[in-house]
Design an enzyme around this catalytic site. Structure first.
Site, PDB file in Angstrom:
ATOM      1  N   ASP A 164     -14.859 -12.909  -5.721  1.00 36.87           N
ATOM      2  CA  ASP A 164     -14.818 -14.243  -5.130  1.00 36.87           C
ATOM      3  C   ASP A 164     -15.514 -14.311  -3.779  1.00 36.87           C
ATOM      4  OD1 ASP A 164     -13.213 -15.557  -7.182  1.00 36.87           O
ATOM      5  OD2 ASP A 164     -11.568 -14.302  -6.483  1.00 36.87           O
ATOM      6  N   ASP A 198       0.837  -1.195   0.000  1.00 33.85           N
ATOM      7  CA  ASP A 198       0.000   0.000   0.000  1.00 33.85           C
ATOM      8  C   ASP A 198       0.875   1.250   0.000  1.00 33.85           C
ATOM      9  OD1 ASP A 198      -2.321   1.833   0.837  1.00 33.85           O
ATOM     10  OD2 ASP A 198      -3.283  -0.132   0.877  1.00 33.85           O
ATOM     11  N   HIS A 254      -3.457   5.698   4.010  1.00 37.64           N
ATOM     12  CA  HIS A 254      -4.319   4.574   3.643  1.00 37.64           C
ATOM     13  C   HIS A 254      -3.760   3.230   4.097  1.00 37.64           C
ATOM     14  CE1 HIS A 254      -6.254   1.608   0.924  1.00 37.64           C
ATOM     15  NE2 HIS A 254      -7.290   2.413   1.039  1.00 37.64           N
ATOM     16  N   SER A 296     -11.485  -1.543  -0.095  1.00 40.80           N
ATOM     17  CA  SER A 296     -10.233  -1.582   0.647  1.00 40.80           C
ATOM     18  C   SER A 296     -10.452  -2.234   2.000  1.00 40.80           C
ATOM     19  CB  SER A 296      -9.705  -0.166   0.899  1.00 40.80           C
ATOM     20  OG  SER A 296      -9.154   0.410  -0.226  1.00 40.80           O
ATOM     21  N   ASP A 329      10.576  -0.582   0.808  1.00 37.76           N
ATOM     22  CA  ASP A 329      10.114   0.658   0.190  1.00 37.76           C
ATOM     23  C   ASP A 329      10.349   0.606  -1.309  1.00 37.76           C
ATOM     24  OD1 ASP A 329       9.238   3.217  -0.267  1.00 37.76           O
ATOM     25  OD2 ASP A 329      11.142   4.152   0.298  1.00 37.76           O
ATOM     26  N   VAL A 345      -5.773 -14.554  -7.479  1.00 40.55           N
ATOM     27  CA  VAL A 345      -5.999 -13.522  -6.472  1.00 40.55           C
ATOM     28  C   VAL A 345      -7.457 -13.601  -6.038  1.00 40.55           C
ATOM     29  CG1 VAL A 345      -6.045 -11.044  -6.007  1.00 40.55           C
ATOM     30  CG2 VAL A 345      -4.217 -12.021  -7.403  1.00 40.55           C
ATOM     31  N   PRO A 400      -0.516   4.422  17.976  1.00 37.33           N
ATOM     32  CA  PRO A 400      -0.538   3.637  19.223  1.00 37.33           C
ATOM     33  C   PRO A 400      -1.300   2.324  19.118  1.00 37.33           C
ATOM     34  CG  PRO A 400      -1.870   5.633  19.411  1.00 37.33           C
ATOM     35  CD  PRO A 400      -1.066   5.771  18.158  1.00 37.33           C
ATOM     36  N   ASP A 401      -2.249   2.250  18.218  1.00 38.23           N
ATOM     37  CA  ASP A 401      -2.992   0.998  18.056  1.00 38.23           C
ATOM     38  C   ASP A 401      -2.233  -0.023  17.211  1.00 38.23           C
ATOM     39  OD1 ASP A 401      -5.187   1.723  19.608  1.00 38.23           O
ATOM     40  OD2 ASP A 401      -6.126   2.786  17.937  1.00 38.23           O
TER      41      ASP A 401
END
Length: 412
Positions: free
Chosen positions: A243, A66, A101, A268, A85, A220, A74-75
């Site tokens: 699917d 992504d 995102h 998403s 990268d 996929v 924190p979560d």
């Protein structure tokens, strides 16, 4: 093209339930920490607390391909691994989310609710780990064809890297309007390495409803979105590329950005929950292969109510990891991919067709040549077989219809 509309929320301290005890070590108006959990309707609908007594996804790595994943949310503290990268023209690295995102998808998958002393946003598989892989930022290329090319080149590398790093689940909440032989080969490579790949089918269901890749790539798992009423959302795309489906409306979760909390809608989000569902099942059955995990997901799915085995709106049905954890049944053959598209693509392949596909840069999609608009009777793909999920009270809001500009790439 983005496939999650995003609204940011603020955080305030408040008292919440005992959800924080389940683990030891995202919309415009401010929200208290208590309401954060209360508004995560999809966790209640899927009976997440009950599932977490059996599995939290511990021991499973989910690759999030992504815009990057911020490990400082924190979560997500302690959930994000070093990754890769593939966006050298952007500042930072895979831990720098240039749009927020990717962090949101990671939050839906592995959020621990740790912020505010256990009063934050949870993901469906809070014990899983996230392998972040950052793709180039879209919209900077000269034209659509160049954008697709850059996206597919990076995506093929990302899929192979994820498989090599041992990610059992690969989440792709991005898409392009064309596939590529490189991505097709990378998908086959990852499947051979034992990974499962989930990708959103897109959010142009009320507009162009075109094939988007990699969701339309054989091998996929293409994921559509359903709302609180368990029907396909208006924007979720439909066709033979679908699917399965998962919740993807008014999803409150940890994300990137200043507030660290967002409310989004789109395929998403549904893809992230499908990926998290696979992580929950795999964590309980670590010796199963990717084919067996997917087969159990399909065997325990909430099937369409139109009498068909599948339809173009929600595919074979809505994911039900709780049922898969309770009564998975026979996982079947370890080395046989359970969806028909992969074997069909292999059987139809020929030197001439492969050559033409390579020249076009867009290999055949799942069901290519047979994509049609869903009939009115199956357009929303409702299902009443999501048994015992306590969603009656959750049917409080209408579908969140969001406009999405057509662009080179979507956040699926």
């Amino acid at each position: 093209m983005r496939t999650s509309s995003t609204r940011h929320r603020g955080r305030r301290a408040a008292v919440t339930a005992v959800l924080g005890l389940l683990l030891v070590g995202t919309a415009g108006t401010p929200a208290s920490a208590e309401s954060t959990r209360e508004e995560q309707w999809f966790l209640d609908a899927m009976k997440a607390e009950q599932m977490w007594q059996t599995s939290t996804g511990k021991g499973i790595t989910v690759a999030v391909i992504d815009s990057g994943v911020d490990p400082n949310n924190p979560d997500l503290n302690g959930r994000v691994l070093p990754g890769k990268d593939l966006a050298p023209n952007q500042p930072g690295d895979e831990h720098t989310d240039y749009e927020g995102h990717g962090t949101g998808m990671a939050g839906l998958i592995a959020g621990t609710g740790a912020s505010g002393g256990g009063e934050g946003a949870f993901g469906l598989a809070p014990g899983s780990k996230i392998l972040p892989i950052r793709l180039p930022k879209g919209g900077t290329e000269a034209n659509l064809a160049e954008g697709n090319k850059v996206f597919n080149e990076a995506l093929a590398l990302a899929i192979r890297y994820a498989a090599d790093e041992g990610a059992r689940v690969i989440n792709i909440s991005q898409a392009a309007t064309a596939g590529s032989p490189q991505v097709t080969a990378a998908v086959e490579y990852a499947l051979d390495k034992g990974s499962l790949i989930f990708a959103g089918v897109g959010n142009d269901g009320n507009k162009a409803n075109q094939f988007l890749y990699p969701a339309a790539t054989p091998g996929v798992v293409g994921v559509a979105a359903v709302g609180k009423d368990l029907r396909r959302t208006d924007v979720s795309e439909y066709g033979p590329q679908v699917d399965m489906a998962a919740p993807g409306e008014d999803m409150l979760h940890a994300c990137g950005g200043e507030t660290g909390l967002c409310e989004t809608s789109g395929t998403s989000d549904a893809t992230a929950l499908a990926s998290a569902s696979a992580a929950l099942i795999w964590s309980k059955h670590p010796t199963w292969t990717n084919n067996q995990v997917l087969r159990v997901m399909l065997n325990t799915i909430g099937a369409p109510t139109d009498g068909k085995k599948r339809n173009d709106a929600i595919g074979y049905g809505i994911v039900r990891p709780r049922i898969a954890l309770q009564n998975p049944g026979d996982p079947g053959e370890a080395d046989v991919y359970p969806l028909p598209d992969l074997s069909a693509a292999e059987a139809s392949a020929s030197p001439s067709s492969n050559a033409s596909a390579t020249e076009a840069g867009n290999p055949p999609a799942k069901g290519a040549g047979s994509q049609t608009s869903a009939s009115s009777s199956e357009d929303n793909g409702s299902t009443s077989l999501w048994i015992g999920l306590g969603i009656g009270a959750a049917v409080l809001g209408g579908a969140l219809a969001a406009g999405f500009a057509i662009a080179r790439r979507q956040r699926a």
